[in-house]
Design a protein around this motif. Sequence first.
Motif, PDB file in Angstrom:
ATOM      1  N   LEU A   1      25.713  10.296 -10.892  1.00 27.06           N
ATOM      2  CA  LEU A   1      24.781   9.423 -11.616  1.00 27.06           C
ATOM      3  C   LEU A   1      23.964  10.216 -12.636  1.00 27.06           C
ATOM      4  O   LEU A   1      23.682   9.736 -13.737  1.00 27.06           O
ATOM      5  CB  LEU A   1      23.853   8.718 -10.629  1.00 27.06           C
ATOM      6  CG  LEU A   1      24.516   7.704  -9.688  1.00 27.06           C
ATOM      7  CD1 LEU A   1      23.521   7.246  -8.612  1.00 27.06           C
ATOM      8  CD2 LEU A   1      25.029   6.501 -10.473  1.00 27.06           C
ATOM      9  N   ASP A   2      23.592  11.430 -12.258  1.00 22.81           N
ATOM     10  CA  ASP A   2      22.832  12.306 -13.155  1.00 22.81           C
ATOM     11  C   ASP A   2      23.630  12.559 -14.431  1.00 22.81           C
ATOM     12  O   ASP A   2      23.108  12.452 -15.556  1.00 22.81           O
ATOM     13  CB  ASP A   2      22.537  13.620 -12.429  1.00 22.81           C
ATOM     14  CG  ASP A   2      21.615  14.538 -13.209  1.00 22.81           C
ATOM     15  OD1 ASP A   2      21.281  14.216 -14.364  1.00 22.81           O
ATOM     16  OD2 ASP A   2      21.213  15.579 -12.669  1.00 22.81           O
ATOM     17  N   ALA A   3      24.914  12.900 -14.278  1.00 25.34           N
ATOM     18  CA  ALA A   3      25.763  13.162 -15.444  1.00 25.34           C
ATOM     19  C   ALA A   3      25.889  11.916 -16.313  1.00 25.34           C
ATOM     20  O   ALA A   3      25.808  11.987 -17.547  1.00 25.34           O
ATOM     21  CB  ALA A   3      27.140  13.638 -14.981  1.00 25.34           C
ATOM     22  N   ARG A   4      26.080  10.769 -15.690  1.00 26.09           N
ATOM     23  CA  ARG A   4      26.200   9.512 -16.447  1.00 26.09           C
ATOM     24  C   ARG A   4      24.896   9.165 -17.148  1.00 26.09           C
ATOM     25  O   ARG A   4      24.901   8.619 -18.264  1.00 26.09           O
ATOM     26  CB  ARG A   4      26.603   8.388 -15.495  1.00 26.09           C
ATOM     27  CG  ARG A   4      28.043   8.478 -14.997  1.00 26.09           C
ATOM     28  CD  ARG A   4      28.319   7.437 -13.929  1.00 26.09           C
ATOM     29  NE  ARG A   4      28.054   6.084 -14.418  1.00 26.09           N
ATOM     30  CZ  ARG A   4      27.985   5.019 -13.634  1.00 26.09           C
ATOM     31  NH1 ARG A   4      28.157   5.147 -12.322  1.00 26.09           N
ATOM     32  NH2 ARG A   4      27.757   3.812 -14.142  1.00 26.09           N
ATOM     33  N   PHE A   5      23.767   9.492 -16.532  1.00 21.25           N
ATOM     34  CA  PHE A   5      22.451   9.237 -17.131  1.00 21.25           C
ATOM     35  C   PHE A   5      22.294  10.026 -18.431  1.00 21.25           C
ATOM     36  O   PHE A   5      21.870   9.487 -19.458  1.00 21.25           O
ATOM     37  CB  PHE A   5      21.351   9.615 -16.134  1.00 21.25           C
ATOM     38  CG  PHE A   5      19.956   9.509 -16.659  1.00 21.25           C
ATOM     39  CD1 PHE A   5      19.362   8.273 -16.865  1.00 21.25           C
ATOM     40  CD2 PHE A   5      19.212  10.651 -16.930  1.00 21.25           C
ATOM     41  CE1 PHE A   5      18.054   8.169 -17.336  1.00 21.25           C
ATOM     42  CE2 PHE A   5      17.912  10.561 -17.401  1.00 21.25           C
ATOM     43  CZ  PHE A   5      17.330   9.320 -17.602  1.00 21.25           C
ATOM     44  N   HIS A   6      22.669  11.297 -18.397  1.00 17.02           N
ATOM     45  CA  HIS A   6      22.546  12.134 -19.595  1.00 17.02           C
ATOM     46  C   HIS A   6      23.500  11.673 -20.692  1.00 17.02           C
ATOM     47  O   HIS A   6      23.144  11.675 -21.873  1.00 17.02           O
ATOM     48  CB  HIS A   6      22.790  13.600 -19.238  1.00 17.02           C
ATOM     49  CG  HIS A   6      21.617  14.267 -18.599  1.00 17.02           C
ATOM     50  ND1 HIS A   6      20.641  14.902 -19.326  1.00 17.02           N
ATOM     51  CD2 HIS A   6      21.256  14.373 -17.298  1.00 17.02           C
ATOM     52  CE1 HIS A   6      19.719  15.392 -18.502  1.00 17.02           C
ATOM     53  NE2 HIS A   6      20.079  15.084 -17.264  1.00 17.02           N
ATOM     54  N   VAL A   7      24.716  11.280 -20.300  1.00 14.59           N
ATOM     55  CA  VAL A   7      25.674  10.774 -21.282  1.00 14.59           C
ATOM     56  C   VAL A   7      25.159   9.479 -21.895  1.00 14.59           C
ATOM     57  O   VAL A   7      25.282   9.243 -23.104  1.00 14.59           O
ATOM     58  CB  VAL A   7      27.060  10.573 -20.642  1.00 14.59           C
ATOM     59  CG1 VAL A   7      27.997   9.847 -21.606  1.00 14.59           C
ATOM     60  CG2 VAL A   7      27.660  11.917 -20.235  1.00 14.59           C
ATOM     61  N   ALA A   8      24.565   8.625 -21.067  1.00 15.82           N
ATOM     62  CA  ALA A   8      24.014   7.357 -21.551  1.00 15.82           C
ATOM     63  C   ALA A   8      22.904   7.605 -22.571  1.00 15.82           C
ATOM     64  O   ALA A   8      22.837   6.940 -23.612  1.00 15.82           O
ATOM     65  CB  ALA A   8      23.493   6.526 -20.395  1.00 15.82           C
ATOM     66  N   LEU A   9      22.042   8.558 -22.282  1.00 17.08           N
ATOM     67  CA  LEU A   9      20.969   8.877 -23.229  1.00 17.08           C
ATOM     68  C   LEU A   9      21.545   9.409 -24.536  1.00 17.08           C
ATOM     69  O   LEU A   9      21.044   9.097 -25.624  1.00 17.08           O
ATOM     70  CB  LEU A   9      20.017   9.907 -22.621  1.00 17.08           C
ATOM     71  CG  LEU A   9      19.165   9.461 -21.422  1.00 17.08           C
ATOM     72  CD1 LEU A   9      18.224  10.583 -20.998  1.00 17.08           C
ATOM     73  CD2 LEU A   9      18.363   8.198 -21.752  1.00 17.08           C
ATOM     74  N   SER A  10      22.597  10.208 -24.430  1.00 21.17           N
ATOM     75  CA  SER A  10      23.202  10.771 -25.637  1.00 21.17           C
ATOM     76  C   SER A  10      23.847   9.700 -26.506  1.00 21.17           C
ATOM     77  O   SER A  10      23.958   9.868 -27.721  1.00 21.17           O
ATOM     78  CB  SER A  10      24.251  11.820 -25.255  1.00 21.17           C
ATOM     79  OG  SER A  10      23.649  12.909 -24.584  1.00 21.17           O
ATOM     80  N   SER A  11      24.286   8.618 -25.897  1.00 22.57           N
ATOM     81  CA  SER A  11      24.925   7.548 -26.663  1.00 22.57           C
ATOM     82  C   SER A  11      23.932   6.779 -27.521  1.00 22.57           C
ATOM     83  O   SER A  11      24.328   6.032 -28.426  1.00 22.57           O
ATOM     84  CB  SER A  11      25.635   6.575 -25.717  1.00 22.57           C
ATOM     85  OG  SER A  11      24.706   5.849 -24.932  1.00 22.57           O
TER      86      SER A  11
END
Length: 252
Positions: A156-166
């Motif tokens: 979830l942490d990795a997906r959170f950072h990717v989501a912010l980058s999008s």
Amino acid sequence: MTTASAEHAPPRRRTHETLLQDIEADLRSGKIKIGDRLPGERTLAETYGISRASVREAIRVLDAMGILRSSVGSGPTSGAIVVSDPAAGLSSALRLHVASNRLPVADIVQTRILLETWTARAGALRPENDELIKQAGQLLHAMDDPAINRATFHQLDARFHVALSSLAGNTVVGTMMESLSGAIVNYVKDAMDAMETWPDVISILRNQHHDIFDAVQSRNGELAARLLTEHIEWFHQKANEATFTENTQRTN
């Protein structure tokens, strides 16, 4: 052919590269599109004048690169489909080079900081991010689950950072972020598993995530960028300490 002329002859192209280059040309021209299913192995071999073994090699390469998704068997659901998942291929390649120590984890972390701070600033200027911010908030809420295990938190942490980058709206940067995250997935997992003070670490990570999210939600790109830098550097330090301690204990 004389020795001199042989030295200046162009390198011999491997047979499967013929198919790779033709598929690239068909993708550029629009003849092949995402979602299309490629013809069968025999048809491809006959169309491009190469062996079926070369076709299989080309399909394997394109599958590893994230261009195709191939399935075995027969029938309408078999064969190779054009998917174009660039992050998948980049992650696999980067992860192997990280494992070989050719790409230092510290350099991956520094690159993440460069990209994430840029996306935080750029994302704050885009007004059409409400749905993306909502998705990041849902991931944040899932990470707050008291019963969450380390592996799930990491995902979830990795997906959170990717989501912010999008939020910046740059698909290349978003792909690179996803790839960089995948490149160090095993390093982060091993570090988390080695952290004896995990309850304290996860509490700090949650607070950091919430502060970052609040800054993003309020469109404060500069604050979000600073908090992201502090957050990534802090966790990298903790990860290094945990893996160093574990390696020391193994050797003693």
